[in-house]
Design an enzyme around this catalytic site. Sequence first.
Site, PDB file in Angstrom:
ATOM      1  N   ASP A  38       0.853  -1.183   0.000  1.00  0.00           N
ATOM      2  CA  ASP A  38       0.000   0.000   0.000  1.00  0.00           C
ATOM      3  C   ASP A  38       0.891   1.235   0.000  1.00  0.00           C
ATOM      4  O   ASP A  38       1.858   1.315   0.766  1.00  0.00           O
ATOM      5  CB  ASP A  38      -0.928   0.038   1.210  1.00  0.00           C
ATOM      6  N   ASP A  73       5.270   2.281  -5.124  1.00  0.00           N
ATOM      7  CA  ASP A  73       4.250   2.657  -6.102  1.00  0.00           C
ATOM      8  C   ASP A  73       4.231   1.637  -7.226  1.00  0.00           C
ATOM      9  O   ASP A  73       5.129   1.621  -8.078  1.00  0.00           O
ATOM     10  CB  ASP A  73       4.552   4.056  -6.636  1.00  0.00           C
ATOM     11  N   ASN A 100      -5.298  -4.727  -6.685  1.00  0.00           N
ATOM     12  CA  ASN A 100      -6.447  -4.094  -6.053  1.00  0.00           C
ATOM     13  C   ASN A 100      -6.282  -2.585  -5.888  1.00  0.00           C
ATOM     14  O   ASN A 100      -7.258  -1.874  -5.676  1.00  0.00           O
ATOM     15  CB  ASN A 100      -6.677  -4.748  -4.679  1.00  0.00           C
ATOM     16  N   TYR A 171     -12.603   6.462 -14.060  1.00  0.00           N
ATOM     17  CA  TYR A 171     -12.612   5.204 -13.306  1.00  0.00           C
ATOM     18  C   TYR A 171     -13.271   4.078 -14.122  1.00  0.00           C
ATOM     19  O   TYR A 171     -12.760   2.954 -14.182  1.00  0.00           O
ATOM     20  CB  TYR A 171     -13.353   5.432 -11.998  1.00  0.00           C
ATOM     21  N   LYS A 175     -11.478   0.628 -15.346  1.00  0.00           N
ATOM     22  CA  LYS A 175     -11.980  -0.673 -14.910  1.00  0.00           C
ATOM     23  C   LYS A 175     -12.415  -1.540 -16.093  1.00  0.00           C
ATOM     24  O   LYS A 175     -12.315  -2.770 -16.038  1.00  0.00           O
ATOM     25  CB  LYS A 175     -13.133  -0.486 -13.929  1.00  0.00           C
ATOM     26  N   THR A 205     -15.976   0.690   0.981  1.00  0.00           N
ATOM     27  CA  THR A 205     -14.575   1.077   1.056  1.00  0.00           C
ATOM     28  C   THR A 205     -14.500   2.600   1.075  1.00  0.00           C
ATOM     29  O   THR A 205     -15.522   3.291   0.959  1.00  0.00           O
ATOM     30  CB  THR A 205     -13.780   0.551  -0.154  1.00  0.00           C
TER      31      THR A 205
END
Length: 304
Positions: A38, A73, A100, A171, A175, A205
């Site tokens: 992360d 990253d 993810n 986005y 995706k 989330t």
Amino acid sequence: MSGICAGRVVVVTGAGRGLGRAHALAFAAAGARVVVNDLGVRLDGEPGGENPARAVAAEIRAAGGEAVAHDGDVATGEGAASLVRTALEAYGRLDTLVNNAGFLRDRMLVNLGEDDWDAVLRAHLKGHFLPLRHAAAHWRAEAKSGRGPAGRVVNTSSGAGLLGSLGQGNYSAAKAGIVALTLVAAAELDRYGVQVNAIAPAARTRMTERAFAGTMSAPATGFDAMAPENVSPLVVWLGSAASAGVSGRVFEVEGGRLSVMEGWHRGPTADKGARWGVEEVGEEALRLLAEAARPGAVYGAGPG
């Protein structure tokens, strides 16, 4: 170790919070050794000054599992390469990659800046491609050395990528690209013993609890359908050897509902055998549309 992933080494990107954290904990509970990645950025991708990867890795170790943190990253070549190196240096192997990581910069198209477009495509689509590329190179080398990996990749798409979502053009495009990348990777990596699938999850989330606040809140009692932990069992199964033979598939998962998505497929068709005229092709297109299944509604646009 015991469990469906006993002995496997699993990398999860964006695993400091939300879905990624739930996946990392579930893999550890299933016996895997986990590399928790992360970058620690805010919801919009700007620096956040935190290191949630270390916190999740510590949580896994405190529960008796094995985990190391990686805060690079993964949308850079070096970050993605170091992610794979971390798994190999810590545990000597890599079995499963769960892509993810990502963030949001939502705007309606007429207000969507070029920088916001580039940043979201970079985080989601490039952030999937580069770890996948470096993991695939490792698995190819393993296969050529006769070690025959049972590699697994689980990519993260979205209903926005399958149907579109108002205010999320960047986005949604990213995706949707992840689905296409999944299909290509599944076909190309099959020869090396690697399976690649994608999920389109719906869960609470940082990215969804504000955009879809009305449907994401936890109930006072009963089954919490939007808990991210509901998605992780499928991800763990797809990342295990038990999913042998499953590749190039997209699964939609929300609460207790699981669907196999069928994607684009050819519907009603007409073949004249020659070039169409403008008016006649329009008439034929309308006839075919009348026979075709109605597409699902774009998220946020109301019923189809």
